[in-house]
Design an enzyme around this catalytic site. Structure first.
Site, PDB file in Angstrom:
ATOM      1  N   GLU A   1      18.030  15.535  -4.767  1.00 11.90           N
ATOM      2  CA  GLU A   1      18.528  16.833  -4.317  1.00 11.90           C
ATOM      3  C   GLU A   1      18.859  17.703  -5.513  1.00 11.90           C
ATOM      4  OE1 GLU A   1      21.888  16.761  -1.631  1.00 11.90           O
ATOM      5  OE2 GLU A   1      21.168  14.956  -0.627  1.00 11.90           O
TER       6      GLU A   1
ATOM      7  N   GLU B   1      21.519  25.079   7.683  1.00 11.32           N
ATOM      8  CA  GLU B   1      21.933  24.205   8.787  1.00 11.32           C
ATOM      9  C   GLU B   1      23.332  24.612   9.244  1.00 11.32           C
ATOM     10  OE1 GLU B   1      20.882  19.929   7.901  1.00 11.32           O
ATOM     11  OE2 GLU B   1      20.182  20.876   6.045  1.00 11.32           O
TER      12      GLU B   1
END
Length: 343
Positions: free
Chosen positions: A265, A317
């Site tokens: 990430e 999200e």
């Protein structure tokens, strides 16, 4: 130094976005992939998402648990490899029983082996160091034994955050915390024995946002070639390399030498923290990260060693904590349009 061993199926698909009036996207790189998070109530269906990946040439993705809808959508798309995570809440039961590991594999992985390209399984996401950190290694060992007994080309690793570093400045002073030494070093030793990379999450954004007075934005987003930090003969012009190398130095202090690292990430939020998080800054960081990876120059500690990494994340999200956590996406989920242009 020689580069640590890199596995061909760890090569990730990097993508360069060229957003214009007709929302076209051009694929123009080869070494960065995408995280596919599902913490939203307005996300497109997995079939739409897989179609999106195919349309822009993404061939490597990461999901955080063995989501059946996503895995079913991937059936037949073997040109897209997927990293599948074990849920953190499942670790205790799996650590206690090899039979439980076999059952988990039979339920969550076995049904997809024939037509889904599963590259590896991650055991725990940033749980080391922490209360469930000791559960990681026994699960990794059991899963490794299982896939080896089946001669399956699936590697087993775990994902760790930079919170394992008790000291990171200058990079050569990199050192793990006492708890990380207890929980992480045995994992690193095991990965070294199996020639499997450790997966790391590196976010220059968090370092910068915690100290924007003393850390320059240009240093944080790869936007300067000037030397900002000198560490003996090593010179750093971006904080990503400094963090990466601090972890390498910390491993070497534990006699774990030349272990490959994959960056699972990295990214920059486009909103959520005022002037520190704008679409322009996010585009600059992500675009420059891709350029840095594609250059093949590596880091000062590991020069000329290719870096593999995943951008975080595909979508904003809305079920994640409010603020920056909801704004790391490259796409708006409701219309599948890029949020900003990436160079």
């Amino acid at each position: 130094m020689e580069c640590p061993r890199i596995f061909i199926f760890f090569l990730l698909s990097a993508i360069l976005f060229n957003y214009n009036n007709d929302v076209s996207i051009n694929v123009a790189a080869t070494n960065v992939g995408l995280n596919y998070g599902l913490l939203g109530d307005n996300l497109p269906s997995p079939y739409e998402v897989i179609s999106l990946y195919k349309s822009i040439g993404v061939t490597k993705i990461r999901i955080f648990d063995p989501n059946t809808e996503v895995l079913n959508a991937l059936r037949g798309n073997t040109n897209i490899s997927v990293i599948v995570g074990v849920k953190d809440q499942d670790l205790a039961a799996l650590a206690a029983s090899e039979v439980a590991v076999e059952d988990w594999f039979a339920t969550n992985i076995e049904p997809y082996l024939s037509d889904v390209n599963i590259s590896f399984i991650t055991v725990g996401n940033e749980v080391i160091p922490g209360p469930i950190g000791p559960q990681v290694l026994p699960v990794m060992q059991s899963l490794t034994n299982l896939v080896k007994s089946r001669c399956l080309p699936i590697l087993i690793s775990t994902v760790v955050a930079m919170s394992n570093l008790g000291q990171s400045y200058p990079p050569s002073a990199g050192m793990f915390t006492p708890q990380a030494r207890e929980q992480l070093v045995p994992v690193l030793t095991f990965l070294s024995q199996t020639n499997t990379p450790i997966l790391v999450n590196i976010y220059p954004y968090f370092a910068y946002s915690s100290n924007p007075v003393n850390i320059s934005l240009d240093y944080a987003i790869f936007n300067t070639k000037d030397v900002v930090v000198e560490d003996g003969p090593m010179q750093y012009s971006n904080i990503f390399d400094a963090i990466f190398d601090a972890f390498v130095w910390a491993m070497e202090k534990e006699d774990v030498m030349d272990l490959s690292m994959v960056v699972t990430e990295t990214g920059w939020p486009s909103a959520g923290n005022g002037y520190l998080t704008t679409p322009d800054i996010a585009a600059t960081y992500n675009g420059n990260f891709i350029k840095h990876v594609e250059s093949g120059i590596g880091t000062p500690k590991r020069p000329n060693c290719s870096i593999e990494g995943y951008l975080f994340a595909t979508f904003n999200e809305n079920q994640k904590p409010a603020g920056t956590e909801q704004n790391f996406g490259l796409y708006n989920p409701t219309d599948l349009k890029p949020i900003y242009k990436l160079f």
